[in-house]
Design an enzyme around this catalytic site. Structure first.
Site, mmCIF file in Angstrom:
data_model
loop_
_atom_site.group_PDB
_atom_site.id
_atom_site.type_symbol
_atom_site.label_atom_id
_atom_site.label_comp_id
_atom_site.label_asym_id
_atom_site.label_seq_id
_atom_site.Cartn_x
_atom_site.Cartn_y
_atom_site.Cartn_z
ATOM 1 N N ASP A 1 2.922 3.587 -5.392
ATOM 2 C CA ASP A 1 1.489 3.317 -5.402
ATOM 3 C C ASP A 1 0.944 3.657 -4.016
ATOM 4 O O ASP A 1 1.701 3.742 -3.034
ATOM 5 C CB ASP A 1 1.258 1.838 -5.740
ATOM 6 N N ASP B 1 -2.517 2.314 -2.374
ATOM 7 C CA ASP B 1 -3.185 1.240 -1.638
ATOM 8 C C ASP B 1 -2.287 0.006 -1.545
ATOM 9 O O ASP B 1 -1.862 -0.548 -2.560
ATOM 10 C CB ASP B 1 -4.495 0.865 -2.327
#
Length: 246
Positions: free
Chosen positions: A16, A18
């Protein structure tokens, strides 16, 4: 387990963006709070119940595509807005209008405050690549490529499945596993031989739903128990804890 803290059978790492690669989760949370508080204040007056940038963010919007985050949070308050259109202006009383307002605020905060990467994550990715593991970035953000370029990390990933790619391929976002599955497929690796690296509860659910070989939860906000409950195989505060040091 390998020197990277992963099962021996793992061939690929799916990250991922963020909160995992970049320190942008807190910026997203602030933009969501400003957006939702303004919307709720206009709707309910000064007696409105503010958006909680920790609890509400983790439960309803973190890791989800922007429009899904709007729908999910507003539903928790019993509010149902028309979807509108993706190009709705940011002052439109629609799901996309609210989402576009949030994106405007996010980009403004990124421009004024800049973007930083987690150096320990970048070192871990470099160590994984040096050991022959495949790498992909999987993010619901439509700004993923720009953020990666801002921190000089675009070349660390062979595959990018972000909000733009998901829209093109009509892939549902997290907590559905489809974006992670697409990344594994593009890398030519079965899900059972890929590891998911996430900080969001929706990401944990996606990893579990996709039957991935290993799901790593990264606890930046003190939610380790929730990460385990939503599907993590292991939870660390930082990827340096897993290994990969040269």
């Amino acid at each position: 387990m390998t020197e990277l803290g992963l099962p021996e059978e793992i061939l690929a790492c799916l990250f991922d963006l963020d909160g995992v690669v970049t320190k942008t989760a807190v910026v997203h949370a602030a933009a969501w709070k400003e957006t939702f508080d303004a919307f709720l204040r206009e709707r309910d007056g000064e007696s409105f119940q503010p958006f909680d940038a920790v609890a509400d963010y983790d439960e309803y919007v973190d890791g989800r595509p922007r429009a899904d985050g709007v729908r999910t949070f507003l539903a928790s308050r019993g509010i149902d807005l028309p979807d509108g259109r993706p190009d709705d202006p940011p002052d439109a009383a629609t799901v996309h209008g609210v989402g576009n307002r949030k994106n405007e605020l996010l980009l403004e905060k990124i421009r004024t405050g800049g973007v930083e990467a987690y150096d320990s994550t970048l070192r871990y990715i470099e160590a994984a690549r040096a050991r022959g593991l495949r790498t992909a970035i999987v993010s619901s953000s439509a700004n993923c490529r720009d953020v990666l370029r801002a921190v000089g990390a675009e070349d660390l990933f062979e595959v990018r499945i972000d909000g733009l790619v998901a829209a093109e391929r009509r892939l549902p976002g997290k907590p559905r596993p489809d974006t992670f599955l697409a990344a594994a497929r593009d890398l030519g690796v079965p899900p059972g031989r890929a590891a998911v690296f996430e900080d969001a509860l929706a990401g944990m659910e996606a990893g579990r739903a996709g039957d991935f070989g290993y799901v790593v939860g990264i606890d930046r906000t003190g939610q380790a128990q929730a990460l385990y409950a939503h599907g993590a195989d292991v939870v660390v505060g930082d990827l340096a804890e897993l290994g990969g040091k040269e």
